[in-house]
Design a protein around this motif. Sequence first.
Motif, PDB file in Angstrom:
ATOM      1  N   UNK A  11       0.827  -1.212   0.000  1.00 25.37           N
ATOM      2  CA  UNK A  11       0.000   0.000   0.000  1.00 25.37           C
ATOM      3  C   UNK A  11       0.858   1.257   0.000  1.00 25.37           C
ATOM      4  N   UNK A  12       0.530   2.175  -0.889  1.00 26.46           N
ATOM      5  CA  UNK A  12       1.235   3.449  -0.925  1.00 26.46           C
ATOM      6  C   UNK A  12       0.707   4.341   0.191  1.00 26.46           C
ATOM      7  N   UNK A  61      -3.076  -6.806   2.319  1.00 24.99           N
ATOM      8  CA  UNK A  61      -1.950  -6.657   1.403  1.00 24.99           C
ATOM      9  C   UNK A  61      -0.630  -6.528   2.159  1.00 24.99           C
ATOM     10  N   UNK A  62      -0.639  -5.770   3.248  1.00 27.65           N
ATOM     11  CA  UNK A  62       0.584  -5.564   4.037  1.00 27.65           C
ATOM     12  C   UNK A  62       1.074  -6.869   4.652  1.00 27.65           C
ATOM     13  N   UNK A  66      -4.755  -2.329  -9.330  1.00 26.82           N
ATOM     14  CA  UNK A  66      -4.922  -1.692  -8.033  1.00 26.82           C
ATOM     15  C   UNK A  66      -6.380  -1.278  -7.854  1.00 26.82           C
ATOM     16  N   UNK A  67      -6.914  -1.532  -6.676  1.00 29.49           N
ATOM     17  CA  UNK A  67      -8.281  -1.149  -6.373  1.00 29.49           C
ATOM     18  C   UNK A  67      -8.292   0.204  -5.672  1.00 29.49           C
ATOM     19  N   UNK A  68      -9.481   0.738  -5.431  1.00 26.22           N
ATOM     20  CA  UNK A  68      -9.602   2.014  -4.748  1.00 26.22           C
ATOM     21  C   UNK A  68      -9.081   1.942  -3.327  1.00 26.22           C
ATOM     22  N   UNK A  69      -8.508   3.052  -2.848  1.00 29.40           N
ATOM     23  CA  UNK A  69      -8.029   3.105  -1.475  1.00 29.40           C
ATOM     24  C   UNK A  69      -6.637   2.584  -1.266  1.00 29.40           C
ATOM     25  N   UNK A  70      -5.935   2.162  -2.344  1.00 30.33           N
ATOM     26  CA  UNK A  70      -4.589   1.604  -2.195  1.00 30.33           C
ATOM     27  C   UNK A  70      -3.501   2.672  -2.213  1.00 30.33           C
ATOM     28  N   UNK A  71      -3.875   3.887  -2.634  1.00 29.35           N
ATOM     29  CA  UNK A  71      -2.871   4.927  -2.808  1.00 29.35           C
ATOM     30  C   UNK A  71      -2.342   5.003  -4.223  1.00 29.35           C
ATOM     31  N   UNK A  72      -2.763   4.076  -5.078  1.00 26.27           N
ATOM     32  CA  UNK A  72      -2.382   4.067  -6.490  1.00 26.27           C
ATOM     33  C   UNK A  72      -3.600   4.428  -7.338  1.00 26.27           C
ATOM     34  N   UNK A  73      -3.399   4.856  -8.568  1.00 27.63           N
ATOM     35  CA  UNK A  73      -4.550   5.122  -9.444  1.00 27.63           C
ATOM     36  C   UNK A  73      -5.405   3.867  -9.604  1.00 27.63           C
ATOM     37  N   UNK A 116     -13.706  -1.340   4.587  1.00 26.88           N
ATOM     38  CA  UNK A 116     -13.288  -2.263   3.532  1.00 26.88           C
ATOM     39  C   UNK A 116     -11.909  -1.892   3.006  1.00 26.88           C
ATOM     40  N   UNK A 117     -11.692  -0.605   2.743  1.00 30.87           N
ATOM     41  CA  UNK A 117     -10.382  -0.147   2.274  1.00 30.87           C
ATOM     42  C   UNK A 117      -9.281  -0.469   3.289  1.00 30.87           C
ATOM     43  N   UNK A 118      -9.594  -0.253   4.570  1.00 28.09           N
ATOM     44  CA  UNK A 118      -8.608  -0.520   5.623  1.00 28.09           C
ATOM     45  C   UNK A 118      -8.277  -2.001   5.697  1.00 28.09           C
TER      46      UNK A 118
END
Length: 739
Positions: A296-297, A323-324, A351-358, A315-317
């Motif tokens: 995660x970025x 992932x971590x 990458x899905x939403x909330x990861x810090x990536x586009x 969900x994002x958290x």
Amino acid sequence: VRQTMNLAVDNPILNNPFDEPLSYWLYEEGQPKVVEGIRRRAGYYFKSRNVPKEQLTMFTEEQFVELELVNTLRTRVGEWRKGGYRGATSITRRLLEHWNNPARERKLFFCQREAVETIIWLAEISARDKRGVQIPLDEPRDAASIAKGYKPLKRYGCKMATGSGKTVAMAMLAAWSILNCAASPGDNRFSDAILVVCPNLTVKERLQVLLPSHKKNYYDAFNLVPQDLRADLGKSKFLITNWHAFAPEDDSRKRSVVQRGDESDAAFADRVLTRYLGSKQNILVLNDEAHHAYRPAPVVETETEMKLAREERATYKAEAEEATIWVSGLDRIHAARRINCCVDMSATPFYIGGTGYPEGKPLPWLVSDFGLVDAIESGIVKIPRVPVDDNTGQPIPKYFKLWDAINDALPPAERGGARKKPKPEAVLREAEGALQQLAGEWKRTFETFERDQYPVPPALIVVCDNTDLAQVFYEFISGEKNGGERTAHGTGKVFPELLQNSERFAPTMRIDSKLLAEAESVTGETREDAAQALRHQVNTVGKTEWEGEGDPPGKDVRCVVSVAMLTEGWDAQNVTQILGVRAFDSQLLCEQVIGRGLRRMNYDDFTEPEYVDVYGIPFEVIPVKKKPVGAHEPPKESTLVKALPEREEKFRIEFPRVEGFVFDVREKIKADVSRIPPLYVEPRQDPTETIVRPQVGYQSGTPTALGPGAVVRQTRQEFYESVRQQEIEFAMAQRITSA
């Protein structure tokens, strides 16, 4: 290269699944064409956030980005294939010849062979021929990992559409590594220690076929290894686990005599690996559903993300935590035991939403691409069918972007906000027409399955936005609350004779996301029994066999009401209809949800298309198809039952004809009908007819009625015929008197 235009094609399948796809559908200015003699370039559609909203059109909303690395590797691997796999080891050449043998009884898909060939080429050949090939490593980014000196991971990503055989490809890679290691034990490019990591217990159980000792192992089932080499597979060691096993242990708070504190990398590797892999080094890692395994970025919350509802933020958290733990565990194993490489398998490696990536950007180490569009054009998976028009007169069919239409129709008091969800009862009211119409299509399919004596019924999936909404839909369809209690309505409202639950038979089930998450993560004897039973029922939907005793618990399930999306690894083949009642903010989410319904039922004839009807999931960039007009079932043969004339008089029995019942009315109900606001039934509010046409190839924006195949009209006639007029009159009277 030849481009041909055909607006009356019934079958969008263009390619043989066992050969390289050299034809594809292309849309130019909205017009469909078939491009022959050349393969579609690998790439993805990406919604740019830099284009002003007022400039967005159906041709600029999604921008095509070519995957240059994948296209370069396709060319190089293709040249290597045509050259007879020059430079490969003798074991590798034997395997490749065995897999490519045209006389095989059970042929392997081209996409499976290409993905495996690409990994082999990178491992055995690319060191001598690196022209234009530079694959980024997965570098540690957090301060703690950098401080510990963790080395980057070598990762190779393979995109394979749901249903295209990722597990078989994993077995091929395992066999390649193990057999080469047996032949050349000192060659560190190969390993006989295989670590398979996956997201949950469902996938973990499905992947047990990778074990050479499993009674249904894929090496024998798909004839992946020449017979004289089969014994060498037994020299390998396997560990198949879910990422939860990588969670760190810290006993510093335990009241024990010895407190070790944080685990060292060596202790971590021993705890996770030793029981199954011993002290093996140079491990080959296979990550299944690998889009969950990323670093995660640093996330800077945008104004939009700060307004997300609590459930979405949670969900994002949870995704970031998974992932971590997953990647951190691989870092520690790499530090202690050395990982040769990680092969990442996924149908949606983005990458899905909330990861810090586009959102929607692919993992940078993607080396092979065979996506959903390619799988449909090769006949490997079912073909999604979505609305392209209806009789509302609106440019976008209501049942295409159903969630938007529902929210637009709700009054402010019932509408959701940034942190508030719409009222579930109001959502059901606005979605009832879509549910009735799609359930009617399911009923027709059900009758076909019964006529053809399929061992399992077709499955209708309803994907809801949250647990409260799922409960309302579940009660509406099944006629019961959780725990079997009857609802206030008494019966289900959609084909109760087929979908309503009773004490003896429960064709409709609901998935509680929290309970299922518990079942997917907890291992050992402490597992909660109810969660375990639910997971077994979900995982055996559409199955005729399972590891337990008796019939599979999900064999006769006809409708599944779920929250968010069904768990990955859910591979039911009998899904024929999907209704989405939630927001779909990305094409990635659309593809993940529809992936639960893509597996074919028939793997003998790939030229015969199979379909899944989809409402409320707004696909924009994948091919869809619909059956031709008038494709209704032929009338069933009927048998007249009557008395024999010579016996009619003697044995005739007469029954009185009851025309009605009269109840003693003790209280009179008065209603001034003239003061009741009129109810207008018109298609502009809710379509009574939905028009479907094929859209084949990559498209973006508003669905177009142009495309191959004939127009199909879907209505609610099937539902109307199932409702007696007295029911309608009673419901109207009930509403009038309760107003």
